[in-house]
Design an enzyme around this catalytic site. Structure first.
Site, PDB file in Angstrom:
ATOM      1  N   GLY A   1      -7.861  -8.968   8.657  1.00 57.48           N
ATOM      2  CA  GLY A   1      -7.755  -8.588   7.243  1.00 57.48           C
ATOM      3  C   GLY A   1      -6.746  -9.529   6.605  1.00 57.48           C
ATOM      4  N   ALA A   2      -7.209 -10.291   5.619  1.00 59.21           N
ATOM      5  CA  ALA A   2      -6.299 -11.217   4.933  1.00 59.21           C
ATOM      6  C   ALA A   2      -6.109 -10.766   3.490  1.00 59.21           C
ATOM      7  CB  ALA A   2      -6.851 -12.637   4.996  1.00 59.21           C
TER       8      ALA A   2
ATOM      9  N   ASN B   1      -4.068  -7.789   0.894  1.00 60.04           N
ATOM     10  CA  ASN B   1      -2.651  -7.635   0.541  1.00 60.04           C
ATOM     11  C   ASN B   1      -1.776  -7.346   1.759  1.00 60.04           C
ATOM     12  OD1 ASN B   1      -2.887  -8.134  -2.188  1.00 60.04           O
ATOM     13  ND2 ASN B   1      -3.299  -5.995  -2.712  1.00 60.04           N
TER      14      ASN B   1
ATOM     15  N   ARG C   1      10.392   4.864   3.483  1.00 59.48           N
ATOM     16  CA  ARG C   1      10.358   5.433   2.113  1.00 59.48           C
ATOM     17  C   ARG C   1      11.421   6.536   1.995  1.00 59.48           C
ATOM     18  NH1 ARG C   1       3.814   5.146   1.796  1.00 59.48           N
ATOM     19  NH2 ARG C   1       3.745   3.154   0.713  1.00 59.48           N
TER      20      ARG C   1
ATOM     21  N   HIS D   1      -0.323  10.548   9.023  1.00 61.01           N
ATOM     22  CA  HIS D   1       0.031   9.743   7.848  1.00 61.01           C
ATOM     23  C   HIS D   1      -0.725  10.287   6.646  1.00 61.01           C
ATOM     24  CE1 HIS D   1       1.497   6.393   5.649  1.00 61.01           C
ATOM     25  NE2 HIS D   1       0.373   5.716   5.607  1.00 61.01           N
TER      26      HIS D   1
END
Ligand code: APR
Length: 309
Positions: A9-10, A12, A152, A176
Site C-alpha cells: 500500500g503506497a 497515505n 492519542r 481497535h
C-alpha cells in the site's frame, strides 16, 4: 538494521510508513508495493531523492509486483480503502478482507519468514485474515492499533496537564474501535497515578475522545483517515523488532487463552523483539476493565465470523 522491509500500500499510511522506515534507516531496502500503476514508483523515487538531504542510505523502491519484495524481514500491510465521514472501521470489512487476503497470499509465497505488521482496518479482523491465509505462527503476525490509540490518549493527557508527552505512561487495550479499553489504573505521569493529577470528569472526556480519535481525524479530512500517527505506530513496532528492543507495547496479538480469550486478535500488552511477539503480558485488571475487554472481544468476534476467506 535488517535487509529488507516491505510496505504494502503506497497510499497515505503506506508512503508515510516507508518514509519513516527510510529516515530511521531500519533496513537496507524498503520496498513499497501497490496495485496503482506509477504511484509506488513515483513516491519511492521521490523519497529516495530525499536521501542525500536527510542523510539516509536506505534504498527506497516502488513497484506493482512482488518480485522485489522477496525475502523481506518485515512486511507492513497498509493496503485497503480508508474511512470517509460517517463510516465505521467495520464498514471497510469486505473490501479490505479481499485485499488483505490477496496480499497475504503473495507474501506467503515470496517472504515466508517475514514478520507481519498489519495496519489495514478493521484491524483485528484483518490480522485474522493475514494469519489464516499465511499460516504464520502468532509470533509473526502483529496488529498496529494499541500503539496508536495509546499515543492519542497520551497526547491528550499531556495537553490537558501541560506536561511532556514523554512522561505519560499508559496502555490502551482491546479491539481497535469504539470498544477499546484505556487502562486508567495503569496511566501514570512519571510514575504518579494520573487520577492524582486530574479530576475524573476530565479523564473520562479524554477516554471518550481517545475512543473516537480516528473519527475525529476523518471528520476533519473528509476524504480519508489518519496517517501520520498510524505510520509512526507501525514504525515504532518495526523498530522494536529490527533493534531487538524488547519493548512492551500494546499490540493486537492472537490470544491462546490470555485474558480469558482464545482464537481472536485483541490488543494486549506485548513484548516485541527480533522474533516478533516474544511474550503476551497478562496484567491484573479491575472488574470494570475486565468486563470492558470482554465486551471489546465480542465486538471483534462478530465481524470475524462474517468474513469470508
Ligand atoms: N495491493 C496493494 N495495494 C492495494 C491493493 C492491493 N490489493 N488494493 C488497494 N491498494 C492500495 C491503494 O491503491 C492505495 O494506494 O492501498 C492504498 C491505500 O491508500 P489510501 O487510500 O491513501 O488509504 P490509507 O489512508 O493509506 O489507509 C490504508 O490503513 O489505517 C488503515 O483504515 C486505513 O484500511 C485503511 C488503510
Amino acid at each position: 538494521m535488517v535487509n529488507k522491509i516491505t510496505v504494502v500500500g503506497a497510499g497515505n499510511v503506506g508512503a508515510t510508513t516507508a518514509q519513516r522506515v527510510a529516515e530511521k534507516q531500519l533496513a537496507r531496502t524498503v520496498v513499497m508495493v501497490d496495485v496503482a500503476e506509477g504511484i509506488p514508483q513515483g513516491k519511492g523515487l521521490d523519497q529516495w531523492e530525499s536521501a542525500p538531504i536527510e542523510g539516509f542510505d536506505t534504498r527506497v523502491i516502488g513497484t506493482n509486483g512482488y518480485e522485489e519484495t522477496a525475502g523481506s524481514d518485515i512486511v507492513i500491510i497498509t493496503a485497503g480503502i480508508a474511512r470517509k465521514p460517517g463510516m465505521s472501521r467495520d464498514d471497510l470489512l469486505n473490501t479490505n478482507a479481499g485485499i488483505v487476503k490477496q496480499v497475504s497470499e503473495q507474501i506467503k509465497k515470496t517472504s515466508p519468514n517475514a514478520i507481519l505488521i498489519i495496519v489495514s482496518n478493521p484491524l483485528d479482523v484483518m490480522c485474522y485474515v493475514a494469519k489464516e491465509v499465511t499460516g504464520f505462527p502468532r509470533e509473526r503476525v502483529l496488529g498496529m492499533a494499541g500503539v496508536l490509540d495509546t499515543a492519542r490518549y497520551r497526547s491528550f493527557i499531556a495537553e490537558a496537564l501541560d506536561v511532556s508527552v514523554r512522561d505519560i505512561q499508559a496502555m490502551v487495550l482491546g479491539g481497535h474501535g469504539d470498544t477499546m479499553v484505556p487502562l486508567i489504573s495503569y496511566t501514570t505521569v512519571s510514575g504518579i497515578p494520573v487520577t492524582q493529577l486530574m479530576d475524573r470528569s476530565t479523564l473520562d472526556a479524554i477516554v471518550d475522545r481517545t475512543r473516537n480519535g480516528g473519527a475525529e481525524i476523518v471528520k476533519h479530512l473528509k476524504t480519508g483517515s489518519a496517517y501520520y500517527a498510524p505510520s509512526a505506530g507501525a514504525v515504532q513496532m518495526a523498530e522494536a523488532i529490527v533493534r531487538d528492543e524488547k519493548r512492551i507495547l500494546p499490540c493486537a496479538a492472537w490470544l491462546n487463552g490470555e485474558y480469558g480469550e482464545k482464537g481472536i486478535f485483541l490488543g494486549v500488552p506485548c513484548k516485541v523483539g527480533r522474533r516478533g511477539l516474544e511474550q503476551v503480558l497478562e496484567v491484573e485488571l479491575t472488574a470494570e476493565e475486565r468486563a470492558a475487554l470482554a465486551k471489546s472481544a465480542e465486538a471483534v468476534r462478530e465481524p470475524m465470523k462474517a468474513v469470508k476467506l
